[in-house]
Design an enzyme around this catalytic site. Structure first.
Site, PDB file in Angstrom:
ATOM      1  N   ASP A  16       0.837  -1.012   0.119  1.00  0.00           N
ATOM      2  CA  ASP A  16       0.074  -0.042  -0.062  1.00  0.00           C
ATOM      3  C   ASP A  16       1.021   1.292   0.079  1.00  0.00           C
ATOM      4  O   ASP A  16       2.130   1.011   0.173  1.00  0.00           O
ATOM      5  CB  ASP A  16      -1.036   0.059   1.234  1.00  0.00           C
ATOM      6  CG  ASP A  16      -1.785   1.212   1.478  1.00  0.00           C
ATOM      7  OD1 ASP A  16      -2.371   1.400   0.449  1.00  0.00           O
ATOM      8  OD2 ASP A  16      -1.734   1.715   2.535  1.00  0.00           O
ATOM      9  N   ASP A  18      -0.058   5.017   1.204  1.00  0.00           N
ATOM     10  CA  ASP A  18      -0.285   5.999   2.191  1.00  0.00           C
ATOM     11  C   ASP A  18      -0.282   5.381   3.565  1.00  0.00           C
ATOM     12  O   ASP A  18      -0.767   4.233   3.738  1.00  0.00           O
ATOM     13  CB  ASP A  18      -1.911   6.654   1.956  1.00  0.00           C
ATOM     14  CG  ASP A  18      -1.994   7.508   0.837  1.00  0.00           C
ATOM     15  OD1 ASP A  18      -1.305   8.649   0.764  1.00  0.00           O
ATOM     16  OD2 ASP A  18      -2.597   7.131   0.007  1.00  0.00           O
TER      17      ASP A  18
END
EC number: 3.1.3.-
Length: 446
Positions: A16, A18
């Site tokens: 991922d 963020d």
């Protein structure tokens, strides 16, 4: 299942973006997110201007793992058996007497046993990541305002919160420079973002050189993804990843069928044609885990390539990747660094613990005085004796769906790729998969 987990045994390593690869400066990013919603509510929806003023003490309300009951404006913290440990109406904490009267020792009305409960529904919302938490504080203060001004028993503000999300974070907001959030990040990214330390960049290159396929799967749109990656990794960041997937719409990326979420090509950050399948590495938008896995089979030449995915959200990353795709999962959990009572196990050799120095100033990932520990709490919410301590629902989900949990990628970047991490599922210990190892200083329940 084997007792240990090793990156060396994985064919594919996914990330991922963020709060996983890209770490934010929370004392700056949290007020920005809060203000982006608060200004919308005040200017566009007519809410009380008091929402625009936040004191440093107000931030203590923020704690991952809280659920907001959308009907009555109550926030709750759950034990692993579904009973309510603490609760507040807006920001006002319930007394133990009020808590006992409202909830007793029964399961919360929306609780589903065996961890099957979704984190989002039309009746409640769970806060499980740092993008969420400023919204929790704002919603609590909205409840305070509505209660004070009209003594409401039920609440209908959630539609306005959703409108604020759409206004600030819609797919076109970055390009249009609309809302408050994206224009500010673009103006001064260094104020809000931490660039990846060289140890992490070196680690990513080490994974590539070891023959691993590297994935980046983010729900951020491609233009924002590009800004973040260029700042944290450099202009050549695309060389590190074999496949980049933006606007992934997680958790649907994992849970929805290929027909519901086909991949799309991109041109100048605009989504283009729908792809019936994924045939080659590259940069794509939306998509689904089924078509991605078919491509990974071709790329690795293996019928069942082993994938590990790093993410910070239990709802969007860890639970769906494990539950729907049966991937290994690594939860990024900054609460492992510095929460009172949860300490790295000093008996582990220094060279095996990795090197980690968090930001000097902390805001949201320290212990909340109102809500207590993210991991463990007392049954009454007040006493802190060994016999009354229970695990939270959040910590149960971590031990159920995460292979391991770490405070940051930096914490493991200098370990050898064949380092053997102890899995959560390796024994009866609910803390086995935390790295660095942790213990509870007041006596941990096993």
């Amino acid at each position: 299942m084997a007792q240990h987990f090793s990156l060396a045994a994985c064919d594919v390593v996914g990330f991922d973006l963020d709060h996983t690869l890209c770490r934010y400066n929370l004392p700056e990013s949290a007020p920005l997110i809060y203000n982006s919603f608060a200004q919308f509510l005040v200017k566009e929806k007519g809410y009380d201007k008091e929402l625009l003023t936040v004191t440093p003490e107000d931030w203590d309300f923020c704690c991952k793992g809280l659920a907001l009951d959308l009907e009555d404006g109550t926030f709750i913290k759950l034990a692993d058996n579904g009973t309510v440990l603490r609760a507040s109406h807006g920001t006002k904490m319930m007394t133990p007497e009020a808590l006992a009267e409202a909830y007793g020792k029964k399961e919360w009305k929306h609780f589903v046993s065996e961890n099957g409960m979704p984190c989002r529904s039309g009746k409640y919302y769970f806060y499980d990541n740092y993008f969420d938490l400023p919204g929790a504080l704002l919603c609590a203060r909205v409840v305070d305002s509505l209660t004070k001004n009209s003594d409401q028993k039920t609440f209908d503000f959630w539609k306005d919160i959703v409108a604020g999300i759409q206004h600030n974070f819609k797919m076109s907001a970055f390009k249009e420079n609309s809302g408050l959030y994206f224009p500010e990040i673009k103006r001064d990214p260094g104020k809000y973002l931490h660039s990846c330390p060289e140890s992490v960049r070196k680690w990513l290159r080490q994974l590539k050189n070891a023959g691993k396929i590297l994935l980046l799967i983010t729900s951020s749109h491609s233009d924002y993804c590009r800004l973040l990656c260029e700042y944290i990794l450099g202009n050549d960041f695309e060389d590190l990843f074999d496949i980049v997937i933006t606007n992934a719409l997680k958790p649907g990326f994992f849970s929805h069928s290929p027909s519901q979420r086909p991949f799309r090509t991109l041109k100048n950050d605009e989504e283009q044609e729908v792809l019936p399948s994924l045939d080659k590495p590259g940069w794509y938008s939306q998509g689904n885990a089924v078509h991605l896995y078919e491509l990974l089979k071709k790329m690795t030449g293996k019928p069942e390539p082993k994938v590990v995915y790093f993410g910070d959200s239990m709802h969007s990353d860890v639970f769906p990747a494990r539950h729907y795709s049966n991937w290994e999962t690594v939860l990024i959990l900054e609460e492992l660094q510095g929460e009172d009572g949860w300490k790295p196990e000093e008996s582990e050799p220094l060279e095996k613990r990795g090197k980690y120095e968090g930001p000097k100033t902390k805001l949201l990932n320290t212990l909340s005085k109102k809500w207590g520990s993210f991991f463990i709490d007392s049954i009454s919410g007040r006493e802190n004796t060994e016999n009354s301590l229970v695990y939270t629902w959040s910590s149960k989900r971590i031990s159920t769906y995460s292979t391991i949990a770490i405070p940051s990628i930096e914490a493991i970047a200098e370990l050898p790729l064949d380092y053997k991490f102890t899995r959560f599922s390796s024994n009866s210990s609910k803390t086995a998969g935390y790295y660095p190892l942790v213990h509870y200083t007041n006596g941990l329940i096993e």
